[in-house]
Design an enzyme around this catalytic site. Structure first.
Site, PDB file in Angstrom:
ATOM      1  CE1 TYR A   1       0.995   2.582   4.506  1.00 55.08           C
ATOM      2  CE2 TYR A   1       0.936  -0.515   4.175  1.00 55.08           C
ATOM      3  CZ  TYR A   1       1.060   0.908   4.998  1.00 55.08           C
ATOM      4  OH  TYR A   1       1.794   1.309   5.497  1.00 55.08           O
TER       5      TYR A   1
ATOM      6  CG  PHE B   1       0.465   9.170   5.927  1.00 53.75           C
ATOM      7  CD1 PHE B   1       0.278   7.084   6.327  1.00 53.75           C
ATOM      8  CD2 PHE B   1      -0.866   9.306   5.197  1.00 53.75           C
ATOM      9  CE1 PHE B   1      -0.545   6.584   7.096  1.00 53.75           C
ATOM     10  CE2 PHE B   1      -1.930   7.908   5.129  1.00 53.75           C
ATOM     11  CZ  PHE B   1      -2.100   6.610   5.331  1.00 53.75           C
ATOM     12  CG  ASP B   2       3.645   3.588   6.323  1.00 55.66           C
ATOM     13  OD1 ASP B   2       4.816   3.182   6.149  1.00 55.66           O
ATOM     14  OD2 ASP B   2       2.415   2.522   7.229  1.00 55.66           O
TER      15      ASP B   2
ATOM     16  CB  ILE C   1      -7.604   1.441  10.822  1.00 49.38           C
ATOM     17  CG1 ILE C   1      -6.790   1.194   9.698  1.00 49.38           C
ATOM     18  CG2 ILE C   1      -6.160   2.706  11.886  1.00 49.38           C
ATOM     19  CD1 ILE C   1      -6.691   3.333   8.899  1.00 49.38           C
TER      20      ILE C   1
ATOM     21  CE1 TYR D   1      -3.237   4.339  13.331  1.00 47.59           C
ATOM     22  CE2 TYR D   1      -3.950   5.189  11.195  1.00 47.59           C
ATOM     23  CZ  TYR D   1      -3.292   4.864  11.668  1.00 47.59           C
ATOM     24  OH  TYR D   1      -2.760   3.143  11.766  1.00 47.59           O
TER      25      TYR D   1
ATOM     26  CG  PHE E   1      -4.416   2.970   2.798  1.00 48.68           C
ATOM     27  CD1 PHE E   1      -3.437   3.171   3.475  1.00 48.68           C
ATOM     28  CD2 PHE E   1      -5.676   4.070   3.645  1.00 48.68           C
ATOM     29  CE1 PHE E   1      -3.106   4.056   5.148  1.00 48.68           C
ATOM     30  CE2 PHE E   1      -5.549   4.581   5.280  1.00 48.68           C
ATOM     31  CZ  PHE E   1      -4.405   4.102   5.939  1.00 48.68           C
TER      32      PHE E   1
END
Length: 582
Positions: free
Chosen positions: A69, A79-80, A99, A125, A142
């Protein structure tokens, strides 16, 4: 993307995923925060922008998945990313380890499917965020590709792609198998193939030599069968994976072609394909056999054929001249029989194989056609087909001159020669080495008009070398009919009297009484003896030539006439003979 605390929502397994998922065909970045009515998003927004053609399985709650992902904010800032770490996410779905938005967004996904997920804050979050990484109340985006899915309840999945019409046996535990394979991950990524190594994978089944899933997946396979075997990680390489090619927790897919199978306890397997009627003799150890064969591996690959050389394979049976399995498989066969002989490798060429056509540990299959066989001690086999209508008081014997018709063939029916092709009978003097020994023996004892079948072994025929039109070591079959028989004369004689010769032989021969016998008088005298039944000439030769030869023998000074001094009787030195003969 992993939950910091307990999940705020629990997603239950349901049969109809569309009820649980909001699917849209196109979602712009600007739609991330608002619902279609303008308020905040209530659920995950899913865009399935690549759906594979085949989807044998969809993600469900409790499944273990592996996926890549990229995670970004609404403004596109990343962010990731699992790609940056070069590590897939491997986790169970729907049990609170992700999540809630990701748990929901993965549901119903297919392997190799690509999705864009928009996860509202309360499914991500929340108002807390992740310090230094994700701000409070952040909507997350995502881009996900699913690479693997399995469940702890899974078993090995086997699908048959091709099953041969004939299945002589199926794989069981403790069997030794040879197979080709292509190994891929569930997303199609190749990790290994036997084809690239130019040889099969050879191993025992059910003995701990293979991963458990392959042990199970091979059971029941037939030689020549193709299977697709899907193995969950816990029956493959599990949490550790294997080297750099098989990641941890990876499902494996094998496309398998079974080449052959045997068991160390196997013996030679025989299958009669064609058995001629009237089999009176079966091959045994010590016999010499001529046979044709096609030799193939169990998958049908031809490795040798006697037909391609247009020559039979000739050998002794049961004496170690051929592989043990063939030695066993040929015994008990009949002339003309066709049989299939399946030989396990321990009775063939073993673990090493031979040459470049028979690999190690290969099962060999021979389709054999037995042409003929004999034993060096065999006599001529004689079978009377018909007797003459008249009573037979005299039979052919050594020294007799005979005329006979014959057909000669190999035992497989191949015609070689026939006197009928020439329209006249064959002529021979028996016992004079004018014909092969076996035919000579077979003609003796025959009555005129009798028909016989003679089976002549090669040591009484043309031997190992054969003759023109006759293969080496060939057993010959003759059908003969005796047309006529003339009593012969002893070896070295041209004429014999049936009774005692005339007392005054020279005087009887000297017709004009001038004291000498020229060729004309000699010929007239001998012919009269024959015509009156008092003597006979050597049969099988022109009478004039025979009489001429006799005259030359008596005209010792070669002056063209015989005198009383030159004319001599030739005494029979054999004490069994009772006549005096010229």
């Amino acid at each position: 993307m992993f939950r910091a605390g307990s999940p705020s929502h629990t997603l239950l397994r349901a049969p109809l995923l569309p009820i649980l998922l909001l699917l849209v065909q196109a979602v712009g970045r600007g739609q991330g925060r608002a619902s279609p009515a303008g308020g905040p998003l209530e659920d995950v927004v899913i865009e399935r922008y690549h759906i594979p053609k085949a989807c044998p399985r969809e993600v469900q709650m409790g499944d273990f998945v592996r996926y890549h992902y990229n995670g970004t904010f609404e403004d596109g800032k990343k962010f990731d990313s699992s790609y940056d770490r070069n590590t897939l996410v491997a986790i169970v779905v729907g049990v609170g380890r992700l999540i809630t938005g990701m748990d929901r967004g993965l549901m119903g996904m297919c392997v190799n499917e690509r999705r864009r997920l928009i996860v509202p804050p309360h499914l991500g979050y929340g108002s807390i965020g992740v310090a230094g990484l994700i701000p409070p109340d952040a909507t997350l985006y995502f881009d996900v590709v699913l690479l693997d899915v399995w469940n702890k309840e899974d078993t090995v999945q086997v699908s048959t792609l091709l099953r041969p019409p004939h299945c002589p046996r199926m794989v069981q535990d403790s069997d030794f198998v040879r197979y080709h394979y292509n190994g891929t991950l569930l997303d199609g990524t190749s990790f290994d193939t036997s084809y690239s190594r130019g040889g099969t994978y050879d191993t025992y089944v059910g003995s701990g030599w293979l991963i458990k899933g392959m042990d199970q997946g091979l059971l029941g396979m037939c030689p020549g069968e193709r299977r697709k075997i899907i193995i969950p990680p816990f029956l493959a390489y599990g949490e550790k994976g294997y080297g750099t090619v098989i990641p941890p927790q990876a499902s494996l897919v094998f496309q398998v072609l079974l080449i052959d199978i045997h068991n160390p306890k196997d013996t030679v397997q025989l299958e009669t394909l064609e058995l001629p009627a009237g089999c009176v003799r079966r091959a045994m150890a010590g016999d010499f056999m001529r046979y044709h064969y096609n030799g193939s591996l169990m998958d049908g690959t031809l490795f040798d054929s006697s037909y391609s050389r247009n020559h039979t394979y000739n050998t002794y049976v049961g004496q170690g001249y051929i592989i043990p399995g063939m030695d066993q498989g040929l015994q008990g066969s009949c002339m003309g029989e066709r049989r299939r002989i399946t030989i396990p490798p321990h009775l063939a060429y073993g673990e090493n194989g031979t040459g470049d056509k028979i690999p190690g540990s290969a099962v060999l299959i021979f389709d054999v056609h037995v042409i003929d066989f004999h034993n060096p001690a065999d006599p001529v086999e004689i079978k009377t087909l018909s007797w003459p209508p008249e009573t037979c008081n005299e039979t052919a014997k050594s020294g007799d001159f005979v005329r006979y018709h014959y057909n000669c063939s190999l035992l497989d029916g191949t015609k070689l020669f026939s006197s009928h092709d020439y329209g006249v009978p064959q002529e021979a003097t028996l016992g004079a080495n004018k014909v092969i020994e076996g035919l000579d023996k077979g003609l003796q004892g025959m009555c005129v008009g009798e028909r016989r079948q003679l089976v002549v072994p090669p040591h009484l025929a043309h031997g190992e070398s054969g003759a023109r039109g006759v293969p080496g070591s060939a057993v010959l079959m003759f059908e003969v009919e005796l047309v006529s028989r003339e009593e012969g004369v002893p070896d070295g004689y041209l004429f014999v009297w049936h009774e005692d010769p005339p007392a005054n032989l020279f005087e009887d021969m000297d017709l004009n009484k001038d004291g000498e016998v020229p060729p004309e008088e000699f010929s007239t005298f001998i012919k009269s003896q024959v015509s009156e039944g008092k003597g006979r000439l050597m049969p099988g030769q022109d009478a004039e030539k025979t009489i001429g030869d006799m005259f030359q023998n008596q005209d010792r000074n070669q002056d063209g006439k015989i005198t009383v001094e030159e004319l001599k009787l030739k005494s029979d030195e054999d004490q069994e003979r009772v006549h005096e003969e010229l």
